[in-house]
Design a protein around this motif. Structure first.
Motif, PDB file in Angstrom:
ATOM      1  N   TYR A  20       1.977  17.039   2.360  1.00  0.00           N
ATOM      2  CA  TYR A  20       1.791  16.485   1.395  1.00  0.00           C
ATOM      3  C   TYR A  20       2.777  14.951   0.932  1.00  0.00           C
ATOM      4  O   TYR A  20       3.635  15.274   1.045  1.00  0.00           O
ATOM      5  CB  TYR A  20       2.591  17.361   0.081  1.00  0.00           C
ATOM      6  N   VAL A  21       2.065  14.532   0.243  1.00  0.00           N
ATOM      7  CA  VAL A  21       2.622  12.677  -0.429  1.00  0.00           C
ATOM      8  C   VAL A  21       2.702  12.081  -1.411  1.00  0.00           C
ATOM      9  O   VAL A  21       2.168  12.488  -2.863  1.00  0.00           O
ATOM     10  CB  VAL A  21       0.666  11.597   0.309  1.00  0.00           C
ATOM     11  N   VAL A  22       4.379  11.908  -1.561  1.00  0.00           N
ATOM     12  CA  VAL A  22       4.660  11.693  -2.743  1.00  0.00           C
ATOM     13  C   VAL A  22       4.228   9.907  -2.549  1.00  0.00           C
ATOM     14  O   VAL A  22       5.512   9.799  -1.864  1.00  0.00           O
ATOM     15  CB  VAL A  22       5.971  12.099  -3.104  1.00  0.00           C
ATOM     16  N   GLY A  23       3.854   9.316  -3.634  1.00  0.00           N
ATOM     17  CA  GLY A  23       3.855   7.973  -3.203  1.00  0.00           C
ATOM     18  C   GLY A  23       5.067   7.383  -4.136  1.00  0.00           C
ATOM     19  O   GLY A  23       5.365   7.847  -5.609  1.00  0.00           O
ATOM     20  N   ILE A  24       6.020   6.085  -3.752  1.00  0.00           N
ATOM     21  CA  ILE A  24       6.822   6.139  -4.855  1.00  0.00           C
ATOM     22  C   ILE A  24       6.178   4.273  -5.134  1.00  0.00           C
ATOM     23  O   ILE A  24       6.186   3.327  -4.085  1.00  0.00           O
ATOM     24  CB  ILE A  24       8.146   5.818  -3.752  1.00  0.00           C
ATOM     25  N   GLU A  25       6.123   3.959  -6.374  1.00  0.00           N
ATOM     26  CA  GLU A  25       5.464   2.720  -6.835  1.00  0.00           C
ATOM     27  C   GLU A  25       6.839   2.177  -7.112  1.00  0.00           C
ATOM     28  O   GLU A  25       7.791   1.981  -6.971  1.00  0.00           O
ATOM     29  CB  GLU A  25       4.664   3.195  -8.613  1.00  0.00           C
ATOM     30  N   GLY A  26       6.109   0.417  -6.442  1.00  0.00           N
ATOM     31  CA  GLY A  26       7.418  -0.302  -6.632  1.00  0.00           C
ATOM     32  C   GLY A  26       6.575  -1.585  -5.719  1.00  0.00           C
ATOM     33  O   GLY A  26       6.309  -2.747  -7.058  1.00  0.00           O
ATOM     34  N   THR A  27       6.559  -1.372  -4.610  1.00  0.00           N
ATOM     35  CA  THR A  27       5.906  -2.240  -3.826  1.00  0.00           C
ATOM     36  C   THR A  27       5.279  -2.661  -3.889  1.00  0.00           C
ATOM     37  O   THR A  27       4.424  -3.550  -3.182  1.00  0.00           O
ATOM     38  CB  THR A  27       6.302  -1.853  -2.190  1.00  0.00           C
ATOM     39  N   LYS A  28       4.103  -1.515  -4.331  1.00  0.00           N
ATOM     40  CA  LYS A  28       2.601  -1.285  -4.270  1.00  0.00           C
ATOM     41  C   LYS A  28       2.515  -0.711  -5.417  1.00  0.00           C
ATOM     42  O   LYS A  28       3.092   0.164  -6.511  1.00  0.00           O
ATOM     43  CB  LYS A  28       1.601  -1.019  -3.433  1.00  0.00           C
ATOM     44  N   LYS A  29       1.468  -0.838  -6.611  1.00  0.00           N
ATOM     45  CA  LYS A  29       0.620  -0.946  -8.100  1.00  0.00           C
ATOM     46  C   LYS A  29       0.197   0.579  -7.897  1.00  0.00           C
ATOM     47  O   LYS A  29       0.462   0.496  -6.601  1.00  0.00           O
ATOM     48  CB  LYS A  29      -0.380  -1.404  -8.779  1.00  0.00           C
ATOM     49  N   ARG A  30       0.759   1.089  -8.691  1.00  0.00           N
ATOM     50  CA  ARG A  30       0.846   2.657  -8.600  1.00  0.00           C
ATOM     51  C   ARG A  30      -1.556   3.170  -8.203  1.00  0.00           C
ATOM     52  O   ARG A  30      -1.572   4.328  -7.443  1.00  0.00           O
ATOM     53  CB  ARG A  30       0.271   3.588  -9.859  1.00  0.00           C
ATOM     54  N   GLU A  31      -2.130   1.858  -8.592  1.00  0.00           N
ATOM     55  CA  GLU A  31      -3.644   2.473  -8.457  1.00  0.00           C
ATOM     56  C   GLU A  31      -3.136   2.058  -6.913  1.00  0.00           C
ATOM     57  O   GLU A  31      -4.560   2.075  -6.407  1.00  0.00           O
ATOM     58  CB  GLU A  31      -4.689   1.145  -9.405  1.00  0.00           C
ATOM     59  N   GLU A  32      -2.808   1.698  -6.579  1.00  0.00           N
ATOM     60  CA  GLU A  32      -3.419   0.992  -4.826  1.00  0.00           C
ATOM     61  C   GLU A  32      -2.755   2.449  -4.234  1.00  0.00           C
ATOM     62  O   GLU A  32      -3.468   2.592  -2.848  1.00  0.00           O
ATOM     63  CB  GLU A  32      -2.213  -0.342  -4.147  1.00  0.00           C
ATOM     64  N   ILE A  33      -2.044   2.996  -4.034  1.00  0.00           N
ATOM     65  CA  ILE A  33      -1.578   3.557  -3.471  1.00  0.00           C
ATOM     66  C   ILE A  33      -1.892   5.080  -4.284  1.00  0.00           C
ATOM     67  O   ILE A  33      -2.077   6.522  -3.273  1.00  0.00           O
ATOM     68  CB  ILE A  33       0.071   4.144  -3.353  1.00  0.00           C
ATOM     69  N   GLU A  34      -2.088   5.569  -5.014  1.00  0.00           N
ATOM     70  CA  GLU A  34      -2.835   7.075  -6.057  1.00  0.00           C
ATOM     71  C   GLU A  34      -3.730   7.048  -5.188  1.00  0.00           C
ATOM     72  O   GLU A  34      -3.589   8.926  -5.319  1.00  0.00           O
ATOM     73  CB  GLU A  34      -3.318   6.517  -7.259  1.00  0.00           C
TER      74      GLU A  34
END
Length: 213
Positions: free
Chosen positions: A174-188
């Protein structure tokens, strides 16, 4: 009740160092031109071996490594927002914890000096010396889950880079993306959920979600 494993990337998730690494690799790229203007962003989440092999001629590898380690040795490390208390909460619960980082042993040794007690908060550390394939390959996270003795499907991965969330997704966690280094739309696209920091995570809710997964 199934046990939940907590698998963390280091830079940009636990340690607030991504902006410093952007400066470092920009300086390395200035002194040893790779031909890639946005090198500092392309390489996020990759092991040093992959970075060197993909971007610099073999005869320059030792010089690049030497400069990198010198600049890293000048860095001052601190926790990302909410990260220290999150780790402490997990430790109080005796939760299985592992770190999966592309950092090498030289960088990790400096980190341990800068933040006394950091090593004691992490059960297992999978650094660059423990894997053959860099993120987005899932090897690091699969190795971490095996080290903890927890099925990867019962693990949650915390990542901030595109390569990292891709590795987490490919592993089956299960993956939790942390926004900051990359924009939300890039890791979502590769994350099950995206948050701004670990402060937004409710451990009880997350554990129940993994138990019923």
């Amino acid at each position: 009740m199934k046990q939940t494993g907590f698998l963390f990337d280091l830079d940009g998730v636990i340690i607030d160092s991504e902006s410093e690494y952007t400066k470092i690799w920009s300086e390395i790229n200035r002194q040893f031109p790779s031909g890639k203007e946005n090198l500092a962003y392309i390489i996020k989440g990759q092991t040093l071996t992959k970075i060197l092999n993909d971007n610099f001629p073999p005869e320059k590898h030792e010089e690049v490594k030497s400069l990198l380690h010198r600049l890293e040795n000048e860095m001052r490390y601190d926790y990302c927002e909410g990260a220290e208390s999150f780790l402490e909460d997990l430790n109080e619960r005796r939760a299985p914890i592992a770190l999966v980082t592309s950092s090498d042993e030289v960088k990790m040794a400096h980190l341990y000096e800068e933040i006394p007690g950091f090593r004691q908060k992490i059960g297992h550390i999978i650094d660059a010396s423990r894997v053959k394939r860099s993120k987005p390959d899932p090897e690091g996270y699969l190795t971490a889950a095996a080290s903890l003795g927890v099925d990867i499907r019962n693990c949650v991965v915390f990542e901030d880079s595109v390569q990292g969330v891709m590795a987490g997704r490919a592993s089956g966690a299960y993956v939790v993306g942390i926004e900051g280094t990359k924009k939300r739309e890039e890791i979502e696209p590769y994350a099950d959920v995206v948050v701004k920091s670990l402060q937004e995570i409710d451990i009880e809710e997350l554990t129940k979600l993994l138990e019923n997964r």
